[in-house]
Design a protein around this motif. Structure first.
Motif, PDB file in Angstrom:
ATOM      1  N   ARG A 113       0.830  -1.214   0.000  1.00  0.00           N
ATOM      2  CA  ARG A 113       0.000   0.000   0.000  1.00  0.00           C
ATOM      3  C   ARG A 113       0.865   1.266   0.000  1.00  0.00           C
ATOM      4  NH1 ARG A 113      -5.401   1.035   1.789  1.00  0.00           N
ATOM      5  NH2 ARG A 113      -5.725   3.194   2.427  1.00  0.00           N
ATOM      6  N   THR A 114       1.910   1.251   0.828  1.00  0.00           N
ATOM      7  CA  THR A 114       2.787   2.421   0.915  1.00  0.00           C
ATOM      8  C   THR A 114       3.414   2.743  -0.435  1.00  0.00           C
ATOM      9  OG1 THR A 114       3.290   2.024   3.239  1.00  0.00           O
ATOM     10  CG2 THR A 114       4.889   3.321   1.998  1.00  0.00           C
ATOM     11  N   GLN A 115       3.942   1.719  -1.101  1.00  0.00           N
ATOM     12  CA  GLN A 115       4.604   1.918  -2.391  1.00  0.00           C
ATOM     13  C   GLN A 115       3.603   2.435  -3.433  1.00  0.00           C
ATOM     14  OE1 GLN A 115       6.740  -1.548  -3.581  1.00  0.00           O
ATOM     15  NE2 GLN A 115       7.873  -0.520  -5.203  1.00  0.00           N
ATOM     16  N   LEU A 116       2.366   1.939  -3.361  1.00  0.00           N
ATOM     17  CA  LEU A 116       1.329   2.371  -4.298  1.00  0.00           C
ATOM     18  C   LEU A 116       0.998   3.853  -4.109  1.00  0.00           C
ATOM     19  CD1 LEU A 116      -0.802   1.667  -6.444  1.00  0.00           C
ATOM     20  CD2 LEU A 116      -2.308   0.913  -4.599  1.00  0.00           C
ATOM     21  N   ILE A 117       0.836   4.277  -2.844  1.00  0.00           N
ATOM     22  CA  ILE A 117       0.529   5.681  -2.567  1.00  0.00           C
ATOM     23  C   ILE A 117       1.687   6.580  -2.994  1.00  0.00           C
ATOM     24  CG2 ILE A 117       0.090   7.373  -0.725  1.00  0.00           C
ATOM     25  CD1 ILE A 117      -1.444   5.163   0.767  1.00  0.00           C
ATOM     26  N   LEU A 118       2.912   6.145  -2.710  1.00  0.00           N
ATOM     27  CA  LEU A 118       4.090   6.924  -3.115  1.00  0.00           C
ATOM     28  C   LEU A 118       4.155   7.057  -4.635  1.00  0.00           C
ATOM     29  CD1 LEU A 118       6.813   5.493  -0.690  1.00  0.00           C
ATOM     30  CD2 LEU A 118       5.751   7.742  -0.590  1.00  0.00           C
ATOM     31  N   ASP A 119       3.753   5.993  -5.343  1.00  0.00           N
ATOM     32  CA  ASP A 119       3.763   6.026  -6.804  1.00  0.00           C
ATOM     33  C   ASP A 119       2.762   7.067  -7.331  1.00  0.00           C
ATOM     34  OD1 ASP A 119       4.485   4.472  -9.439  1.00  0.00           O
ATOM     35  OD2 ASP A 119       2.324   4.747  -9.466  1.00  0.00           O
ATOM     36  N   ILE A 120       1.579   7.113  -6.725  1.00  0.00           N
ATOM     37  CA  ILE A 120       0.566   8.095  -7.143  1.00  0.00           C
ATOM     38  C   ILE A 120       1.083   9.514  -6.895  1.00  0.00           C
ATOM     39  CG2 ILE A 120      -1.759   8.986  -6.664  1.00  0.00           C
ATOM     40  CD1 ILE A 120      -2.515   6.049  -5.949  1.00  0.00           C
ATOM     41  N   PHE A 121       1.725   9.702  -5.740  1.00  0.00           N
ATOM     42  CA  PHE A 121       2.282  11.027  -5.438  1.00  0.00           C
ATOM     43  C   PHE A 121       3.362  11.398  -6.453  1.00  0.00           C
ATOM     44  CE2 PHE A 121       1.074  12.896  -1.230  1.00  0.00           C
ATOM     45  CZ  PHE A 121      -0.062  12.121  -1.048  1.00  0.00           C
ATOM     46  N   ALA A 122       4.149  10.401  -6.897  1.00  0.00           N
ATOM     47  CA  ALA A 122       5.193  10.672  -7.890  1.00  0.00           C
ATOM     48  C   ALA A 122       4.570  11.134  -9.208  1.00  0.00           C
ATOM     49  CB  ALA A 122       6.039   9.417  -8.123  1.00  0.00           C
ATOM     50  N   GLN A 123       3.406  10.576  -9.556  1.00  0.00           N
ATOM     51  CA  GLN A 123       2.707  11.005 -10.771  1.00  0.00           C
ATOM     52  C   GLN A 123       2.138  12.412 -10.627  1.00  0.00           C
ATOM     53  OE1 GLN A 123      -0.053   8.088 -12.589  1.00  0.00           O
ATOM     54  NE2 GLN A 123       0.661   6.654 -11.049  1.00  0.00           N
ATOM     55  N   ARG A 124       1.686  12.743  -9.415  1.00  0.00           N
ATOM     56  CA  ARG A 124       0.966  14.002  -9.199  1.00  0.00           C
ATOM     57  C   ARG A 124       1.883  15.209  -8.973  1.00  0.00           C
ATOM     58  NH1 ARG A 124      -2.725  11.519 -10.948  1.00  0.00           N
ATOM     59  NH2 ARG A 124      -4.593  10.789  -9.851  1.00  0.00           N
ATOM     60  N   ALA A 125       3.083  14.973  -8.420  1.00  0.00           N
ATOM     61  CA  ALA A 125       3.962  16.088  -8.049  1.00  0.00           C
ATOM     62  C   ALA A 125       4.353  16.896  -9.278  1.00  0.00           C
ATOM     63  CB  ALA A 125       5.204  15.565  -7.337  1.00  0.00           C
ATOM     64  N   LYS A 126       4.159  18.197  -9.211  1.00  0.00           N
ATOM     65  CA  LYS A 126       4.472  19.074 -10.346  1.00  0.00           C
ATOM     66  C   LYS A 126       5.525  20.140  -9.971  1.00  0.00           C
ATOM     67  CE  LYS A 126       1.502  17.321 -13.322  1.00  0.00           C
ATOM     68  NZ  LYS A 126       1.310  16.069 -12.595  1.00  0.00           N
ATOM     69  N   THR A 127       5.449  20.662  -8.755  1.00  0.00           N
ATOM     70  CA  THR A 127       6.399  21.707  -8.369  1.00  0.00           C
ATOM     71  C   THR A 127       7.703  21.077  -7.886  1.00  0.00           C
ATOM     72  OG1 THR A 127       5.688  21.761  -6.055  1.00  0.00           O
ATOM     73  CG2 THR A 127       4.492  23.183  -7.608  1.00  0.00           C
ATOM     74  N   ARG A 128       8.757  21.880  -7.862  1.00  0.00           N
ATOM     75  CA  ARG A 128      10.063  21.400  -7.394  1.00  0.00           C
ATOM     76  C   ARG A 128       9.954  20.867  -5.966  1.00  0.00           C
ATOM     77  NH1 ARG A 128      13.788  24.146  -4.448  1.00  0.00           N
ATOM     78  NH2 ARG A 128      15.906  23.324  -4.414  1.00  0.00           N
ATOM     79  N   GLU A 129       9.211  21.589  -5.132  1.00  0.00           N
ATOM     80  CA  GLU A 129       9.067  21.163  -3.736  1.00  0.00           C
ATOM     81  C   GLU A 129       8.363  19.808  -3.644  1.00  0.00           C
ATOM     82  OE1 GLU A 129       6.687  22.447   0.321  1.00  0.00           O
ATOM     83  OE2 GLU A 129       6.816  23.866  -1.328  1.00  0.00           O
ATOM     84  N   GLY A 130       7.282  19.644  -4.414  1.00  0.00           N
ATOM     85  CA  GLY A 130       6.546  18.391  -4.401  1.00  0.00           C
ATOM     86  C   GLY A 130       7.398  17.225  -4.867  1.00  0.00           C
ATOM     87  N   ILE A 131       8.171  17.445  -5.912  1.00  0.00           N
ATOM     88  CA  ILE A 131       9.042  16.393  -6.462  1.00  0.00           C
ATOM     89  C   ILE A 131      10.110  15.995  -5.449  1.00  0.00           C
ATOM     90  CG2 ILE A 131      10.789  15.919  -8.245  1.00  0.00           C
ATOM     91  CD1 ILE A 131       8.995  17.743 -10.106  1.00  0.00           C
ATOM     92  N   ILE A 132      10.700  16.985  -4.770  1.00  0.00           N
ATOM     93  CA  ILE A 132      11.706  16.703  -3.730  1.00  0.00           C
ATOM     94  C   ILE A 132      11.088  15.868  -2.617  1.00  0.00           C
ATOM     95  CG2 ILE A 132      13.086  17.734  -1.871  1.00  0.00           C
ATOM     96  CD1 ILE A 132      13.534  20.153  -3.721  1.00  0.00           C
ATOM     97  N   GLN A 133       9.891  16.261  -2.168  1.00  0.00           N
ATOM     98  CA  GLN A 133       9.240  15.573  -1.053  1.00  0.00           C
ATOM     99  C   GLN A 133       8.906  14.126  -1.400  1.00  0.00           C
ATOM    100  OE1 GLN A 133       6.920  19.088   1.343  1.00  0.00           O
ATOM    101  NE2 GLN A 133       6.207  18.663  -0.698  1.00  0.00           N
ATOM    102  N   VAL A 134       8.405  13.912  -2.612  1.00  0.00           N
ATOM    103  CA  VAL A 134       8.052  12.546  -3.025  1.00  0.00           C
ATOM    104  C   VAL A 134       9.304  11.679  -3.144  1.00  0.00           C
ATOM    105  CG1 VAL A 134       7.100  11.129  -4.877  1.00  0.00           C
ATOM    106  CG2 VAL A 134       5.913  13.202  -4.178  1.00  0.00           C
ATOM    107  N   GLU A 135      10.360  12.209  -3.762  1.00  0.00           N
ATOM    108  CA  GLU A 135      11.587  11.423  -3.918  1.00  0.00           C
ATOM    109  C   GLU A 135      12.185  11.070  -2.560  1.00  0.00           C
ATOM    110  OE1 GLU A 135      15.968  11.461  -6.094  1.00  0.00           O
ATOM    111  OE2 GLU A 135      14.515  13.031  -6.587  1.00  0.00           O
TER     112      GLU A 135
END
Length: 429
Positions: A113-135
């Motif tokens: 479940r955790t990996q699945l949610i992280l994957d969705i966040f990786a698809q959704r992140a658009k700003t530099r901050e969001g991308i940093i947080q997801v990675e």
């Protein structure tokens, strides 16, 4: 020829069997296992996966080697072969060893479940901050599990678990990943520093902050758009918006506040994700008012509210003044759910009805407005007069006959008065 094969595989949609383990401790928790599995289906579909079927296993405790037990693994293998599944998605978090054992036995990609949610966040992140947080969240999750993801990383086709940082990063050794995590944390610290400066600037200028929080898909982005005419993405899916959006909202008395939409919550939200998104979620800590938006038409609304309140408590925002807004009242009858009851700190609305939006604006104004206070000030103290005007809405002013004093009656703003009021206390009539 090889490139051609790889491209064809990449374009293929993943076909998944979803698996849930129900233990006595899970039943005693605030999460309903059946609802959690339904949510897992929605998460998998959001990630672009075709859900073939679901399997539930009841056990006293997770099997340390196979998680669901050897017998259930054999059943899962038979079902996967019959349906042509490529992936098994588990509703709970797996250890690296469990992933490795399941992969070797099932010859499927194993995702939790955790990996699945992280994957969705990786698809959704658009700003530099969001991308940093997801990675950062993905690498923090991956680091202790490196030994268990061998097949996942070499399996052709990408898909869940390979977005965001990407396969090349995920295959590197622990030392490289630890170095990358340190770099990301340093970048995030810089983001936190900038946010803190912005918050201090807002406070000094008397800007009032209102934060929208709630379970994912409760209608926060819709409410933001309808209240402020904001151009924000709205879609009926989980985590449709990830990066926070702030817009100016004008209240009925003409005062302006900053309304911020935050990332939606979900039960069993990964700890790594909450930690990585703390910089964003800290906007809630600085808010003068929190609007808790609830999907009023959901049969699980009480449980969803409990999840949001728990996460707010973990963040330290439980004491912030709040207003609960039950949204989607128009869908209650269709979903056979009783309409919630409105109260002093509760509204029942549809974000698409103008009268309800007016109700929300008025209620926000009421929650932010304090008592009416009258100040008697020397007419030559322009600094104090300016402070009074910054402390709320002046509803009446009188100048004395000799012109030496000024009497101002003010409907104070709680936030602004907390900031400036101590300088004015001796002038209260």
């Amino acid at each position: 020829m090889q490139n051609k094969t790889f491209n064809t595989t990449t374009a293929m949609q993943e076909r998944a069997v979803l698996v849930s383990l129900v233990t006595p401790s899970v039943k005693r928790g605030i999460s309903d296992p059946e609802h959690s599995l339904e949510e897992l289906v929605a998460l998998a579909e959001t990630a672009g996966t075709e859900v073939l079927t679901t399997i539930t296993q009841n056990k006293e405790a997770p099997d340390t080697r196979w998680f669901i037990g050897k017998g259930k693994v054999e059943e899962l293998r038979a079902v996967a072969e019959e349906l042509g599944a490529t992936t098994a998605i588990f509703d709970q978090e797996l250890s690296g060893a469990q992933v490795r054992n399941l992969e070797e036995t099932l010859d499927l990609k194993i995702v939790d479940r955790t990996q699945l949610i992280l994957d969705i966040f990786a698809q959704r992140a658009k700003t530099r901050e969001g991308i940093i947080q997801v990675e950062l969240a993905q690498l923090s999750y991956l680091l202790p599990r490196l030994s268990g993801h061998g097949k996942n990383l070499s399996r052709l086709g990408g898909g869940i678990g390979t977005r965001g940082p990407g396969e090349s990063k995920l295959e590197t050794d622990r030392r490289h990943i630890r170095g990358r995590i340190s770099d990301l944390k340093a970048q995030l610290d810089e983001v936190v520093r900038h946010r803190k400066l912005h918050r201090e600037r807002r406070k000094k200028s008397g800007v009032i902050q209102v934060a929208l929080v709630g379970y994912t898909n409760a209608g926060k982005s819709t409410l933001l758009r309808e209240l402020t005419s904001a151009d924000v993405y709205v879609e009926n899916q989980l985590f449709a918006t990830l990066d926070p959006t702030s817009r100016t909202l004008e209240l009925p008395n003409g005062r302006e506040v900053v309304l911020t939409d935050t990332v939606g919550f979900i039960q069993n939200l990964p700890h790594d994700l909450v930690a990585a998104f703390r910089a964003t979620l800290e906007e809630v800590l600085e808010a003068d008012l929190v609007l808790h938006v609830v999907d009023g038409s959901s049969p699980m609304r009480e449980e969803q509210m409990a999840v949001v309140e728990q996460i707010l408590g973990d963040l330290g925002a439980a004491g912030t003044p709040s207003l609960t807004i039950y949204n989607k009242k128009d869908l209650c009858e269709a979903n056979q759910v009783d309409l919630p009851t409105a109260g002093p700190d509760t509204l029942v609305i549809s974000a698409y009805e103008d009268d309800d939006l007016t109700l929300v604006r008025n209620k926000i104004q009421d929650k932010l407005t304090g008592d009416t206070v009258t100040f008697a000030l020397p007419a030559d103290r322009g600094d104090l007069i300016a402070l009074v005007y910054r402390s709320g809405e002046v509803v009446d002013n009188e100048v004395s006959e000799d012109g030496e004093s000024l009497r101002l009656t003010v409907q104070v703003s709680r936030q602004a008065y907390e900031l400036h009021g101590h300088k004015l206390e001796s002038y209260i009539e």
